[in-house]
Enzyme design. Sequence first.
Site, short mmCIF file in Angstrom:
data_model
loop_
_atom_site.label_atom_id
_atom_site.label_comp_id
_atom_site.label_asym_id
_atom_site.label_seq_id
_atom_site.Cartn_x
_atom_site.Cartn_y
_atom_site.Cartn_z
N ASP A 224 -45.19 26.36 31.23
CA ASP A 224 -45.60 26.76 29.85
C ASP A 224 -45.12 26.06 28.58
O ASP A 224 -45.44 25.93 27.59
CB ASP A 224 -45.67 28.04 29.46
CG ASP A 224 -47.16 29.01 30.01
OD1 ASP A 224 -47.86 28.32 29.89
OD2 ASP A 224 -47.01 30.03 30.49
N CYS A 225 -43.83 25.60 28.85
CA CYS A 225 -42.85 25.16 27.83
C CYS A 225 -42.80 23.70 27.73
O CYS A 225 -42.18 22.97 26.89
CB CYS A 225 -41.39 25.79 28.02
SG CYS A 225 -41.32 27.59 27.65
#
Lengths: 848, 848
Positions: free
Chosen positions: A521-522
């Site tokens: 997600d990052c």
Amino acid sequence: MQFGYFDDAASEYVVTTPDTPLPWINYLGSQDFFSLLSHRGGGYSFYRDAKLRRLTRFRYQSIPADNDGRYLFVHDGGDVWNPTFAPAQAALEEYECRHGLGYSRITGARGGVRVGLTFFVPLDAACEVQLVTVTNTGEAPKDLTLFSYVEWCLWDALDDALNLQRNLSLAEAEVDGSTIYHLTEYRERRNHYAFYSVNAPIDGFDTDRDAFVGGPWTALAEAAVPRAGRPGNSVASGWYPIASHCVRLALAPGETRELVFVLGYAENPDDAKWENGSGVAPEGERHEVGRSAPHEMGRHAPPEVRRAAPHEMGRLVRKDGARALLARFATADQARAELARLAASWAGLLGHFHLESADDKLNRSVNVWNQYQCLVTFNLSRSASYFETGIGRGMGFRDSNQDLLGVVAMVPDRARARLLDLAATQFTDGSAYHQYQPLTKRGNHDLGSGFNDDPLWLIWGVSAYLKETGDLAILDEPVPFDNDAALAAPLLDHLVASWYHVVGNLGPHGLPLIGRADWNDCLNLNAFTASPGESFQTTAGRGDGRIAESVFIAGLFTATCPDLADLLDRRGETGLAAQVRDSVAAMHEAIHDHGWDGAWFRRAYDAFGAPVGSATNDEGQIYVEPQGMCVIGGAGPDDGRARAALDAVAARLAGEHGIALLAPPYTRYHVELGEISSYPPGYKENGGVFCHNNPWIIMAEAIAGDPGRAFDYYRRITPAYREAIGQVHMTEPYAYAQMIAGPAAPRSGQAKNSWLTGTAAWAWHAATCWLLGVRPSLDGLVVAPRLPAGFGDYTVTRRFRGATYRITVTGAGTPATGRLSVDGVAVDGDVVPVAAPGATVDVLWQAP
Amino acid sequence: MQFGYFDDAASEYVVTTPDTPLPWINYLGSQDFFSLLSHRGGGYSFYRDAKLRRLTRFRYQSIPADNDGRYLFVHDGGDVWNPTFAPAQAALEEYECRHGLGYSRITGARGGVRVGLTFFVPLDAACEVQLVTVTNTGEAPKDLTLFSYVEWCLWDALDDALNLQRNLSLAEAEVDGSTIYHLTEYRERRNHYAFYSVNAPIDGFDTDRDAFVGGPWTALAEAAVPRAGRPGNSVASGWYPIASHCVRLALAPGETRELVFVLGYAENPDDAKWENGSGVAPEGERHEVGRSAPHEMGRHAPPEVRRAAPHEMGRLVRKDGARALLARFATADQARAELARLAASWAGLLGHFHLESADDKLNRSVNVWNQYQCLVTFNLSRSASYFETGIGRGMGFRDSNQDLLGVVAMVPDRARARLLDLAATQFTDGSAYHQYQPLTKRGNHDLGSGFNDDPLWLIWGVSAYLKETGDLAILDEPVPFDNDAALAAPLLDHLVASWYHVVGNLGPHGLPLIGRADWNDCLNLNAFTASPGESFQTTAGRGDGRIAESVFIAGLFTATCPDLADLLDRRGETGLAAQVRDSVAAMHEAIHDHGWDGAWFRRAYDAFGAPVGSATNDEGQIYVEPQGMCVIGGAGPDDGRARAALDAVAARLAGEHGIALLAPPYTRYHVELGEISSYPPGYKENGGVFCHNNPWIIMAEAIAGDPGRAFDYYRRITPAYREAIGQVHMTEPYAYAQMIAGPAAPRSGQAKNSWLTGTAAWAWHAATCWLLGVRPSLDGLVVAPRLPAGFGDYTVTRRFRGATYRITVTGAGTPATGRLSVDGVAVDGDVVPVAAPGATVDVLWQAP
């Protein structure tokens, strides 16, 4: 340093000191009613939704930590203490907390009194039961006064924390016999209430926090009512409602008394919220009681009288639901019977897989704690833990599909239902809402879609379900797209849409476009956010998103789409199956041509077409995810790349506390990479050990032929093996953590975000399916151990499609393959055919 | 029971015990940097925006209350105490807290040591200064070790509380000399940082909370570092960052030492965030320090070395801003000079109105505390108090227009700017965004418009500004509609749009449609919400909203639109002025025909056309708002209705603690009425004393001829008069509260939501303009006292349009009107003509 030990016979972890490095918790409940419970009695309860139906209040980040819970104060001739140690923290002569499967038992003793508290959430009951055993262990009679204590939350945990100008005027409670009802907002739109009861007459009560604690300036540790040994009989009217019973016990030497406290939740039909016409306290009395100043105590009438009941034009709150529930726990024997029923249920659930090996830590992990965590994570997704505040996170699409790997054998029906819920949030183009709301089962519009790995996890989830159950009929289930029944199509069409979403969204190198992010997600290659506070995940950045690609998604595609082709074949869709296989071959080619950096797999291409996770980068030269997933997907077994990539992992990413996500960590913010570079080096995705992906490397090493390394990696992150370094690890030694600080972090080895992590499912999957090698397939149960030499013989008892497989493995680890026999008959290959339901099958795997 | 006293000479309230019923706070700062400060040192600081730039962490609803702040621990030979009493709560031999204008001074003494702490936010500086004076009052030398303490918030107060799985890995700090920098997220998108410094060499520091406090299980009261008397020299790396200095002082008997602590905020340009090329701590050292386990203390190198500096590729955070600011407070003398400058500023602001009367409580209210609260409320709207969490509330359209009444004479330029900001959020149809964001000055889309009283408050606000300043040119200022410069039109057009929005939205009885709500946000006649958690204000209910009407808006229309007509006349728009006057006459007729219930004014008609606030209702028969506003608007002076309505207020709503909003309170939820019926009877809008509207009755009684009752009502809610019943009232005796629990509440008389309330402006307006009768008008200063017989003579010094009016009133209260003379010359009527700027005018009002 250890702070307890595993009691394997009881399937319990025994915390032997209150002074652990962090609160060590357990989860009670698995259906509607949930409680988080720490080894000090801290935590909170909620009904279904940790945000919207929070029953008791909990303050995260508080000083001292974990100082909100369900507490029993013992007043013994002026001495005040808690068997949970917290909150009074009076020294205990005995203390232990046994966290078991769905229950916890905390025992404390002081001054000749021993108190045992057994907490559990029964099956099919919206309550937490607290079975209290009080023993006079001394030589003289004891006159004890007990005070229970919980603080109510005003239902919506976020609003409860923020909207004080309204909320501090709302609280209402009612005391009826030995039951304290929390009724805030019941008068208006709510049809539900909470209650806290004890199966004994009470000698008083408190429902106003300030009255109990002694005003605003007193710590809970010093609470006035327990110190005084007298109840305040206070009635909440706004401010902070609590529930506290006062129970006096006279105990002869050696005598034991049992009490059953029940903290529960009930709803009424909207059109039957009120009792008709009786029992309203006279107006005068209601006001006389209610008017009491919060600091005045002990001057009111005895509590037998119904107290301060909120009412609607003379009608009291209807309480059938509470009474019916309480009747099930009216005696300690009833409570014990319910506890036994709960234990039997857990034994049944966990019994589907049982390992006996010489490695106690592995046994307890795969037989008990890892399975248990898998089910907790499946139940709660990422909603409520001591690191997740229970506010704002829905069910993740990819999270839930992966969580399912850990539970599909335990609760296949629930896995099936979850898959259908998830697929219903998919769009017709194959993309999916990244999260959905568990109460409504609808996609979360605020977050939307655009996480381009999401669709593939649905294939993985369905495939895992089918391998476990053989229930191919699920592929024909009509499932809505975008939660719109008019758009319903067979589940198989959803899987095809997932596949098509990837092949329809390839970038310049023929690799899948990454979208907002893939599994990581990052890693936000299209966000380009420069303003603090902006979401890295939803910010719309520059460009059209048609350049940045993910090698990881490519690997994931090759790992999962062959299963889709198999399913298509079985449904007669051979043409489409061939197309899928062609696309997998093309993806392998793209990985080969553009995914390889020279010594490992690249991670991605950014929005400028530049490689990410490459030796050409200054920072973040190698990432863990593609090394695992590309090898799992079958890249590089022939050209040496698989081995080279995994050797690079060993050389550059593996440390004593696990495998770091990347190296070297980013020391500055890279606007073209996003959140991953926002963390201090060594933490979280920026070079922390993000445990979720470590099992991919374990699987890859198992596949690529180094089971020794695979098992070594497994032990580095598995909490049972880290128990001895509890002071470093800090979180529970019986639950995986999302992250362990990586080598570059000042506090390397320190774990955070325990419990709710996809690590649980993957670690269980890697350990059982790959290391121990007992792995469901469409055609039967694969037995193919991948353990290092010297691991020794072991047996696995596995329930699979209604039959029981008793698998004995001898000489595992010596070579990679062995001889397999089923009920004494040798079989070719590594698949044990599916047996008839109810059958018991003896399987022997022997080193040749 | 009192907990302090007013020191009128110093314009201070002196709290004489830490054990007040609730935290009693002060506001420091009025421009960019704000601090909330309780009498125990509790509270928090923020820069501009209480949500997005929260500097220090504060936990609402905590046990004990108000346990987060800026604390100084004194370690005196093993004895540990705080001069603020909190958090250690060691008994003090002396204690007082003096809350002054923009500063507070807390003094505590114990064991022969006296410590005085003067807190203030200087003019034009983004910091809180803490001037510390330590005196050895004993006979022997003292070796003291002082520890400062603040806990940092990770900037966004909401995210800080919720997103722990990210935030607990973020914290970074740097220690550079005697300055501790809080640098979390600076490495990524932020360009701002906070710091805490002291103007003396330090003997150590701590930046990790667990290290300072002693691990997770210790209360702040028992913090380990102060107990040990040794700094931990801990370096934050994730978890909870703090700033603590250790300063050792050796004091001879009688000796005093001064220290200046500064808690500040600074920003760098985005392209100049880093110092170039020097001073980075060696990597090894950085890690060695950072690796320290949180519980280990006192084993590190001396703190002179730069510590654990987050850096970007070898460059440290640029600190010019902090250093420049600190240079302004390098000595105690400098700090004192800044404090004096601040005091002069406040004296100037408050000097525009000065009463001398025989009533000390009235004097101190109108001269000091009410004015002060008006400015605080104007600055902060409803954002941050001990009841408003600082998260989520923008500037209210109606709130801000009314708040302006309290400050227009003090800060006319800021009032002007605020009016233009507000008008820019109006739509072309005259409606307005109900809130706007102070940082962006744009309307809040989430809340939207539809509060049908909003437009009229703009007329009232502009009118008040014009009466005060005479600045008619503001009417020609081009002002956008809907924040769109292309839609800009003169401000006068906005006022006409406001008027038109009402006359264009009349209901079946010719009364204004209420929309979502009028002034009473909780009377939601079109919402019909039945689901818990839904917003009463934004829920779209049944129907088209064309039936429910507000008598209150009708009254407000008649009260304010005549002023609009006057302005139109003065701009030559006589035709439109006549239309406005006709519409006012028509509205009076509608009120007469449909707004009267028989003995009082009705409140509204609901969505079914049924009356609200009528004797025909079972509950909520009479509401306060229309009684006040219709009389102010001129209804019923001739037909006896004004007197009857006010007598009904006296008989049915007035109680010893003020005038309740309605009676009898609702005992059930009325879906057709909304939030008002959601509160328990006697609280908030459901029959609480909602103080905001009490001044309307005071004004109405002044107008309708009963000044005795008017002044009586004033005293019931004004905190200075309630000081003696502090244990009942609970909130500060120097700041109005939004609400005092009404007669039906179990805790009648208990105040809540002090400080940020429109009550401040209205109470000041009612007291000065109506009771004392010194009232600006377009043509000059009206002098028309309305005080009861026996009040006695008084003088008011009033600055007005640059001149100073020395007004003497003799014999007020005997009759309603008197003889007015200006500089010795009798004038007809009650208007003192506008004098030349700089002039001093002597005004005499005498009873005939």
